[in-house]
Design an enzyme around this catalytic site. Structure first.
Site, short mmCIF file in Angstrom:
data_model
loop_
_atom_site.label_atom_id
_atom_site.label_comp_id
_atom_site.label_asym_id
_atom_site.label_seq_id
_atom_site.Cartn_x
_atom_site.Cartn_y
_atom_site.Cartn_z
N LYS A 343 -27.07 22.83 -16.74
CA LYS A 343 -28.39 22.40 -17.20
C LYS A 343 -28.67 20.96 -16.77
O LYS A 343 -29.75 20.65 -16.26
CB LYS A 343 -28.42 22.51 -18.73
CG LYS A 343 -29.76 22.35 -19.34
CD LYS A 343 -29.73 22.86 -20.78
CE LYS A 343 -30.18 21.79 -21.73
NZ LYS A 343 -30.31 22.21 -23.10
N ARG A 348 -31.75 17.35 -13.12
CA ARG A 348 -31.73 16.22 -12.18
C ARG A 348 -32.10 16.64 -10.77
O ARG A 348 -32.66 15.85 -10.01
CB ARG A 348 -30.34 15.56 -12.21
CG ARG A 348 -30.11 14.75 -13.50
CD ARG A 348 -28.62 14.48 -13.70
NE ARG A 348 -28.32 13.58 -14.81
CZ ARG A 348 -28.23 13.94 -16.09
NH1 ARG A 348 -28.48 15.19 -16.44
NH2 ARG A 348 -27.93 13.07 -17.02
N GLY A 416 -33.74 17.00 -25.05
CA GLY A 416 -33.58 15.56 -25.24
C GLY A 416 -33.23 14.88 -23.92
O GLY A 416 -33.72 13.79 -23.61
N ASP A 637 -21.04 18.18 -26.14
CA ASP A 637 -21.85 19.37 -26.41
C ASP A 637 -21.01 20.57 -26.81
O ASP A 637 -21.54 21.61 -27.20
CB ASP A 637 -22.67 19.74 -25.17
CG ASP A 637 -23.89 18.85 -25.04
OD1 ASP A 637 -24.31 18.27 -26.07
OD2 ASP A 637 -24.41 18.72 -23.92
#
Ligand code: NAP
Length: 756
Positions: A343, A348, A416, A637
């Site tokens: 992700k 990016r 976020g 995470d």
């Protein structure tokens, strides 16, 4: 108020259940006739009186059962009516009102069905200006968004409004009883009622209904006027037929509509004409980039729009649906799989590809809701992006200074990462922007990036308590600076480095502990030098990026669910292919190995600056450990699923130094502790971590609080649970791992997904 409380009981044809006594419908055409018939069949009023200036139509209305009574004059229709409905063409309204303006009974309500609301309101104001206030009806303008190309009472259809919207544009001074009454009548006909302002209605309808009708009329007229029009129509396929169906609509009604809503229609027509001229120019000059830009943006918008209509878009509509995971206890974890693309790198790749000179090709792009929102945001800023198509995306970069002002706020879904990186990237643009997100993102702290960006010269407003939306001013001159990060956050570091691209001089960021370095690696991959000296990353503003190819590795954060699943399931043997092994992300492997996990690394290689490898995991009895604090940022995470590993381990596992977990998509320490309690596991929560003793999992019902990683972690817990586990609020799994359910089933987990 219930429908029946509006009943004004008197003798009539309807029943006690009727909403009102007498409704008079003026103009028994398609819409007036359909409304009358629907009210009659659904017991909306005790008596439906009709009037039409054409006696034959009126008679037909009576014999077709559309109305109960035919009035012999306009005045007699209105005299005893509780509700008067004007269903005549919009330009006929004023003349009709003039005839009846003094005939309304006290307390009567006047409504209409016209397609333009501004002209109706003006006509009402003019006509009633010389009528005493007490003698005027309450006026509730209305417009059903339903119809057909047919007209006249013979086309009346009582189910025309079922599951259609009706827009009411009540005026501020009108009583709410009248509004409730008119709403109740439409709801009785099966419609859904919305309210909006008069001007807003006319603008929205000009764009979504009036302009398309104008184009359809015009196109058919143009082609019919071509020399070989017969040929054209003979070979015109389905698309043409669908597109031009509305050109069969009633010409008089439509000319009325355009003349009555001229200001709003001209505004949107001029905009369309400008855009059409750009397409013309692009075709004339063989400019495929402009054509592709328009078509890809339109396709993406239309696809997104279809998703909104079917309730599965990346907007709040999606989040309002409850997706429930149900897991039977036990199951296997075997086979060879490749999990979804990373992700962080997917986000990016779009950002840097858009800022690069040239065309960047991406493979393995994660087609999750969040990365799609990032992609759409760049499209909104004028970047042409093809795809995604099975993970392939082609980005036509516009250069570091080539972004354009988006037409509205940029919506970043649940991410976020995206919001913090965008903040840096947009702080140095020449235009203002606003960043918004879904309900969960709107609660997350943004001051941690806004404050240092302000020190660089950015002008940024956040909402209360430093939360989104973020309003970023354009044309601010940024200056490079050094920033000592108070917390270890890859998002803050990346945000400042991206702002640094636009700043004078050097921007450098020192981190208190190692964090993910995808931004630095990918900037290097795009030919933009980023220096690394110890714990400080720096770059010099004013450079440029060169397009490249990116093969996004499988996401180790997604792989983590299966690493733990295999580690805790007796007999498990699972291989995960092409997993990103960036040293700033491998905390989950280090921690599982420290707990006694059996993880074998093979086929190591480097792809686009990022290390990748295959991972083979087998079951082993894990043991509790004190998780080293230096591993916390490297596995930030992965803790929800690592907590499940800790429950399945022998002895105690202690996590400290992880307060960051409290401001993720949810307070991951508390939400996990609550979820574990719900499945029969007691834990000890601390301000910066948790203590978990190995224990049995009984099963139960867990609330994921819309946090995708919590939802997937409890799915993994079912492998060792004694009873079934039900997990609520799982819609956001689509943000990071769209095919989680399919892969979980493939390896042998017993998952089913329900949509509420
Ligand atoms: P329609 O079938 O042609 O019916 C129009 C009705 O108005 C007929 O009864 C007609 O009488 C009467 N009328 C026409 N000119 C008049 C005048 N100068 N004075 C008095 N009565 C007159 O049209 P419709 O489709 O029902 O449209 C009615 C209204 O609904 C329009 O305001 C339109 O904007 C609105 N609307 C239409 C649609 C749609 O798809 N059709 C959708 C939403 C809203 P005759 O019997 O003598 O023709």
């Amino acid at each position: 108020m219930s429908d029946s409380s509006l009943f004004v009981g008197k003798k009539g044809v309807g029943s006690e259940n009727s909403i009102t006594d007498t409704v008079a419908v003026i103009g028994l055409g398609l819409i007036g006739g359909s409304f009358a018939k629907a009210l009659k069949e659904n017991d909306g009023a005790r008596r439906i009186v009709g009037f039409d200036r054409n006696p034959n139509e009126l008679q037909a209305g009576l014999s077709l059962g559309v109305i109960d009574e035919a009035a012999d004059s306009l005045v007699s229709a209105v005299k005893n009516a509780d509700v008067v409905v004007l269903a005549v063409p919009v330009r006929a309204v004023e003349a009709v009102l003039d005839e009846i303006k003094t005939e309304f009974k006290p307390g009567a309500v006047l409504t209409d069905v016209g397609s333009v609301k501004g002209s109706f309101v003006k006509a009402v104001e003019r006509v009633f200006s010389d009528v005493e206030l007490s003698a005027r009806p309450a006026v509730i303008p209305g417009h059903p968004i339903a119809g057909s190309e047919k007209s006249g009472v013979s086309a009346a259809n009582s189910s025309l409004f079922v599951n259609h919207k009706v827009i009411l544009t009540p005026l501020p001074q009108m009583g709410c009883e009248a509004l409730k009454l008119v709403s109740a009548l439409w709801v009785r006909c099966g419609a859904t009622v919305l309210e909006m302002g008069v001007d807003h209605h006319d603008d929205v309808l000009a764009a979504t209904s009036h302009l398309p009708h104008l184009i359809a009329f015009s196109l058919v007229d143009t082609l019919a006027g071509e020399g070989d029009s017969k040929e054209i129509f003979k070979y015109a396929a389905g698309g043409f037929r669908d597109f031009t169906r509305i050109a069969s609509s009633d010409p008089v009604m439509w000319s009325d509509i355009f003349l009555s809503n001229s200001a709003s229609t001209l505004k949107v027509l001029d905009h369309f004409a400008d855009d059409l001229a750009i397409l013309r120019e692009a075709i004339a000059t063989q400019d495929s980039k402009t054509l592709l830009g328009v078509f890809t943006r339109a396709k993406a918008a239309r696809d997104h729009f279809s998703k909104i209509l079917s309730g599965q878009a990346y907007t709040t509509i999606m989040n309002s649906k409850n997706v429930i995971f149900k897991l039977k206890p036990g199951g296997d974890v075997n086979g060879v799989i490749r999990v979804a693309g990373d992700k962080s790198m997917s986000h990016r790749s779009i950002m840097l590809g858009s800022l690069a000179d040239g065309v960047t090709e991406v493979e393995g792009f994660l087609e999750g809701e969040d990365s799609l929102a990032t992609l759409q945001a760049f499209r909104d800023m004028g970047v042409v992006i093809e795809g995604p198509d099975e993970g392939r995306v082609k980005i036509y970069g516009v250069g570091v200074n080539g972004l354009k002002q988006p037409p509205g706020p940029l919506y970043l879904g649940n991410s976020g990462t995206a919001m913090r990186l965008f903040a840096g990237l947009l702080a140095g643009q020449a235009f203002d922007t606003e960043l918004t997100g879904d309900e969960s993102l709107s609660k997350r702290p943004m001051e941690r990036v806004a404050a240092p960006l302000r020190e660089m010269g950015a002008v940024i407003e956040t909402a209360e308590h430093g939360r989104p939306p973020m309003k970023i001013k354009g044309n601010c001159r940024l200056k490079g600076m050094h920033y000592d990060m108070p917390m270890a956050s890859a998002q803050v570091k990346s945000c400042l480095l991206l702002a640094g691209l636009y700043a004078d001089g050097e921007t450098s960021v020192t981190e208190p502990a190692p964090t993910r370095d995808h931004t630095e690696r990918m900037l290097n991959g795009f030919g933009y030098p980023v220096n690394r000296a110890g714990d400080t990353a720096s770059l010099i503003g004013g450079g440029s990026l060169t397009a490249t190819k990116i093969d996004v590795p499988a996401d180790i954060s997604s792989a983590a669910f299966f690493l733990v699943a295999a580690s805790i399931t007796p007999g498990a043997n699972l291989t995960l292919k092409h997993v990103g092994m960036n040293p700033t992300r491998v905390g989950v492997i280090n921690i599982l190995r420290a707990m006694g996990g059996d993880i074998e690394v093979s086929n190591e290689s480097v792809v686009g600056g990022e290390p990748v490898a295959d991972l083979t995991v087998r079951y082993s009895q894990l043991k509790g450990i004190n998780i080293p604090e230096d591993q916390v940022p490297l596995a930030i995470d992965e803790f929800p699923v690592l907590f499940i590993a800790a429950v399945c381990a022998e002895g105690k596992t202690v996590l400290t130094g992880a307060e960051e977990l409290r401001v993720k998509e949810s307070d991951r320490i508390q939400v996990m502790a609550d979820g574990l309690k719900a499945v029969g596991v007691d834990t000890q929560v601390t301000p910066d971590g948790i203590e978990i003793n190995g224990s049995e999992i009984a099963g139960g019902v867990v609330d994921s609080h819309g946090d995708h990683r919590i939802a997937m972690a409890f799915a993994v817990a079912s492998l060792r649970s004694k009873g079934e586990i039900t997990i609520n609020d799982c819609a956001n799994v689509a943000t990071s791992f769209p095919n989680f359910e399919a892969l979980a089933k493939q390896v042998g987990m017993q998952i089913s997904v329900e949509h509420e």
